[in-house]
Scaffold this motif. Structure first.
Motif, PDB file in Angstrom:
ATOM      1  N   LEU A  92       7.115  -1.533  -9.874  1.00 50.93           N
ATOM      2  CA  LEU A  92       7.177  -1.645  -8.336  1.00 50.93           C
ATOM      3  C   LEU A  92       7.373  -2.720  -7.644  1.00 50.93           C
ATOM      4  CD1 LEU A  92       8.551   0.210  -6.187  1.00 50.93           C
ATOM      5  CD2 LEU A  92       6.173   0.945  -5.595  1.00 50.93           C
ATOM      6  N   PRO A  93       5.842  -3.486  -7.942  1.00 53.98           N
ATOM      7  CA  PRO A  93       5.706  -4.948  -7.343  1.00 53.98           C
ATOM      8  C   PRO A  93       6.917  -5.929  -7.670  1.00 53.98           C
ATOM      9  CG  PRO A  93       3.572  -4.003  -7.803  1.00 53.98           C
ATOM     10  CD  PRO A  93       4.678  -3.243  -8.470  1.00 53.98           C
ATOM     11  N   ARG A  95      10.039  -5.146  -8.603  1.00 53.73           N
ATOM     12  CA  ARG A  95      11.165  -4.696  -8.090  1.00 53.73           C
ATOM     13  C   ARG A  95      11.257  -5.192  -6.623  1.00 53.73           C
ATOM     14  NH1 ARG A  95      12.271   1.501  -8.991  1.00 53.73           N
ATOM     15  NH2 ARG A  95      13.947   1.127  -7.954  1.00 53.73           N
ATOM     16  N   ALA A  96      10.135  -5.192  -5.958  1.00 53.03           N
ATOM     17  CA  ALA A  96       9.951  -5.565  -4.512  1.00 53.03           C
ATOM     18  C   ALA A  96      10.094  -7.030  -4.587  1.00 53.03           C
ATOM     19  CB  ALA A  96       8.687  -5.280  -3.966  1.00 53.03           C
ATOM     20  N   ARG A 140      -0.839  -3.546 -13.686  1.00 53.71           N
ATOM     21  CA  ARG A 140      -0.029  -3.813 -12.599  1.00 53.71           C
ATOM     22  C   ARG A 140      -0.300  -5.206 -12.052  1.00 53.71           C
ATOM     23  NH1 ARG A 140      -0.077   0.411  -7.648  1.00 53.71           N
ATOM     24  NH2 ARG A 140      -2.137  -0.222  -7.470  1.00 53.71           N
TER      25      ARG A 140
ATOM     26  N   TYR B 152       0.924  -6.309  -2.441  1.00 49.93           N
ATOM     27  CA  TYR B 152       1.966  -6.609  -3.278  1.00 49.93           C
ATOM     28  C   TYR B 152       3.373  -6.784  -2.887  1.00 49.93           C
ATOM     29  CZ  TYR B 152      -0.932  -5.440  -7.443  1.00 49.93           C
ATOM     30  OH  TYR B 152      -2.119  -5.553  -8.262  1.00 49.93           O
ATOM     31  N   ARG B 153       3.424  -6.922  -1.444  1.00 49.39           N
ATOM     32  CA  ARG B 153       4.656  -7.213  -0.487  1.00 49.39           C
ATOM     33  C   ARG B 153       5.457  -6.098  -0.709  1.00 49.39           C
ATOM     34  NH1 ARG B 153       3.894 -13.218  -0.782  1.00 49.39           N
ATOM     35  NH2 ARG B 153       1.925 -13.137   0.352  1.00 49.39           N
ATOM     36  N   ILE B 154       5.033  -4.900  -0.900  1.00 49.76           N
ATOM     37  CA  ILE B 154       6.129  -3.969  -0.793  1.00 49.76           C
ATOM     38  C   ILE B 154       6.441  -3.470   0.369  1.00 49.76           C
ATOM     39  CG2 ILE B 154       6.681  -1.490  -1.793  1.00 49.76           C
ATOM     40  CD1 ILE B 154       4.468  -2.250  -4.001  1.00 49.76           C
ATOM     41  N   THR B 155       7.793  -3.805   0.995  1.00 54.54           N
ATOM     42  CA  THR B 155       8.000  -3.623   2.598  1.00 54.54           C
ATOM     43  C   THR B 155       9.348  -3.072   2.625  1.00 54.54           C
ATOM     44  OG1 THR B 155       8.740  -6.112   2.374  1.00 54.54           O
ATOM     45  CG2 THR B 155       6.516  -5.613   3.014  1.00 54.54           C
ATOM     46  N   MET B 158      12.023  -0.458   0.791  1.00 58.96           N
ATOM     47  CA  MET B 158      11.360  -0.083  -0.561  1.00 58.96           C
ATOM     48  C   MET B 158       9.958   0.651  -0.253  1.00 58.96           C
ATOM     49  SD  MET B 158      11.102  -2.540  -3.650  1.00 58.96           S
ATOM     50  CE  MET B 158      11.994  -1.786  -5.068  1.00 58.96           C
ATOM     51  N   HIS B 162       9.661   4.446  -1.759  1.00 58.16           N
ATOM     52  CA  HIS B 162       8.841   4.619  -2.562  1.00 58.16           C
ATOM     53  C   HIS B 162       7.457   5.135  -2.291  1.00 58.16           C
ATOM     54  CE1 HIS B 162      11.530   3.492  -5.881  1.00 58.16           C
ATOM     55  NE2 HIS B 162      11.953   2.704  -5.020  1.00 58.16           N
TER      56      HIS B 162
END
Lengths: 250, 254
Positions: A92-93, A95-96, A140, B152-155, B158, B162
């Motif tokens: 996931l990270p 993909r981000a 991860r 983890y900069r998931i913003t 997304m 998720h």
């Protein structure tokens, strides 16, 4: 690589003012493995959250010259996404950060292999033991390709044997990957066994009590290193500092 | 096999009791079950299936789907933005407390007598459990997971897809399940007032025309519709929440 200068953190809430961190200054060099150890409740987690950018310090400056930064949390059970399989959690990270699918798959496979989990790509995190879940969290972080890796008491919640395995794993990951690693723990033995330097914190309001350089050989293993006379000296030194820090609490 | 036998046990017994207790009944208002089943076949395996039953179900689906989209979208925004919640909460509490059937005459004034009115009635009732459960689900997301996303900069989209929506999905599903039974009730009610076709309308017509077995067969059909939709819902729920049920089963073992 990582500089903390005059960091302080005051929690203001419900009419109560708590000075968690009084004044912390230290640096971690590139590719160094530094451990932070201190009595419980001294604001270790607050320190890490400030460095990770998850919490704004009250005053002081933090410079991390190196991107990206990866974090491994203590609560492995709550830092993995329970609705995603192991592979998707690690991916996931990536993909981000808009990486190509092909490259993502390679990195995920490599990272899982390097933590010894090549056979659980399709499992859900909650189907794994605590130690394995923390390995997934480490994978991860590795896959993310960090230059700085922050770990917040990552092995505090696993059993003793798993803990020894994970300690050796993280030493080998650090040596192979070439990252700057800041490892927070409350376990004095662990800090001496793992680190090149141990940053000893005082009780709250927290300052740096002492910085101990660990002059043990780079090749370490659970049996010989821990029975080394020098290891015993160092752990005594760190232990004495923490005791002193506790006593001097106002 | 045993589970299926247990699940079917009571319904089979009840139907049998009904069958034998009503056999040979001469009571006009409580006809024999055999008579009702005959009426069921004659009534619903014919043009009424396409003229009344299916349009009703179609409106139910349309209203329910619209309520899902509205409820989840608004609920996510309200749950994620504290000032928006503070602003809207009193108004939402007021609106939620109004029983949707009393809105029917008002909605007729605005939307007329057609399908649109009926769909709006269904939405006006279904949206609340979905909306309020979504708000709670979004508010209650795990802080460690939120920190993980940040570090983890998931913003943005997304993070929403998720993390937020998945984390809230157990509550969203709970709301959606409540909304489904409300939806069926409102589907019938919306067809009982000023309507010219649909399941609710047909049942009222039968009653007024003293076609008692036919009326009972309509009630039976509504019951079957409810059972069928709830079974369908369970299939979706199992797929969406496989992780949730698995995780809970795992925790019980430890």
């Amino acid at each position: 690589m990582l500089h903390v200068e005059g960091l302080s953190k005051v929690y203001d809430g419900h009419g109560r003012r708590t000075e968690a961190i009084a004044d912390i200054t230290f640096s971690v060099a590139e590719f160094e493995f530094a451990c932070v150890v201190g009595p419980s409740g001294c604001g270790k987690t607050t320190l890490l959250r400030c460095i990770a950018g998850l919490l704004a310090p009250t005053s002081g400056r933090i410079t991390v010259s190196g991107e990206p930064v990866a974090v491994v949390f203590q609560e492995y059970g709550r830092s993995l996404f329970p609705w995603m399989r192991v592979r998707d959690n690690v991916e996931l990270p990536l993909r981000a950060s808009h990486m190509k699918a092909q490259r993502r798959r390679e990195l995920v496979a490599e990272a899982l292999e390097s933590v010894g989990l090549s056979d659980v790509h399709n499992a859900y995190p909650w189907q794994l033991s605590g130690g394995m879940q923390q390995r997934v969290a480490i994978a991860r972080a590795i896959a993310y390709g960090p230059r700085v890796l922050l770990m917040d008491e990552p092995f505090a919640a696993v059993d003793a044997q798993t803990r020894a395995e994970l300690e050796d794993l993280i030493r080998s990951v650090w040596q192979r990957l070439g990252v700057t690693l800041l490892f927070i723990t409350h376990d004095i033995d662990e800090s001496v066994y793992l680190g090149q330097r141990v940053i000893v914190l005082s009780a709250s309001p927290t300052r740096v009590a002492e910085i101990v350089t660990v002059d043990l050989p780079a090749e370490r293993d659970q049996l010989t290193t821990r029975s080394d006379a020098r290891f015993a000296e160092l752990r005594t030194q760190v232990y004495a500092q923490i005791q002193k820090a506790k006593r001097s609490t106002p | 096999m045993r589970r299926i036998a247990i699940a079917l046990g009571l319904p089979v017994v009840l139907v049998a009791v009904w069958w034998f207790a009503s056999a040979g009944s001469t009571d006009f208002y409580r006809p024999a079950l055999s008579r009702i089943l005959l009426a069921f076949r004659e009534t619903w395996f014919g043009p009424r299936l396409f003229d009344d039953a299916l349009p009703s179900v179609g409106r139910l689906f349309a209203g329910y789907a619209l309520a899902l989209v509205l409820g989840v979208a608004l609920g996510t925004a309200i749950g994620a933005i504290p000032w928006l919640r503070a602003l809207l909460e009193p108004a939402l509490e007021f609106l939620r407390a109004i029983p949707p059937p009393v809105l029917v005459p008002i909605i007729i004034l605005i939307a007329g007598f057609g399908d649109l009115m009926k769909v709006i009635v269904i939405v006006s009732g279904c949206v609340w459990p979905i909306l309020l459960n979504t708000v709670e689900g979004v508010r209650g997301v795990d802080e460690v997971l939120a920190d993980t996303c940040r570090s983890y900069r998931i913003t943005g989209a997304m993070r929403l897809r998720h993390f937020v929506l998945r984390a809230a999905s157990p509550q969203i599903v709970t709301g959606a399940r409540q909304a489904l039974s409300i939806g069926i009730i409102l589907m019938v009610i919306s067809e009982m007032i000023a309507a010219s076709q649909g399941l609710g309308f047909t049942i009222v017509q039968f009653q007024r025309g003293f076609q008692i077995p036919e009326m009972w067969s309509g009630v039976l059909l509504l019951g079957l519709l409810g059972v069928g939709l709830s079974a369908l819902f369970q299939v979706f729920e199992r797929r969406i929440l496989i992780w949730y049920h698995g995780q809970r089963a795992e925790m019980r073992e430890w």
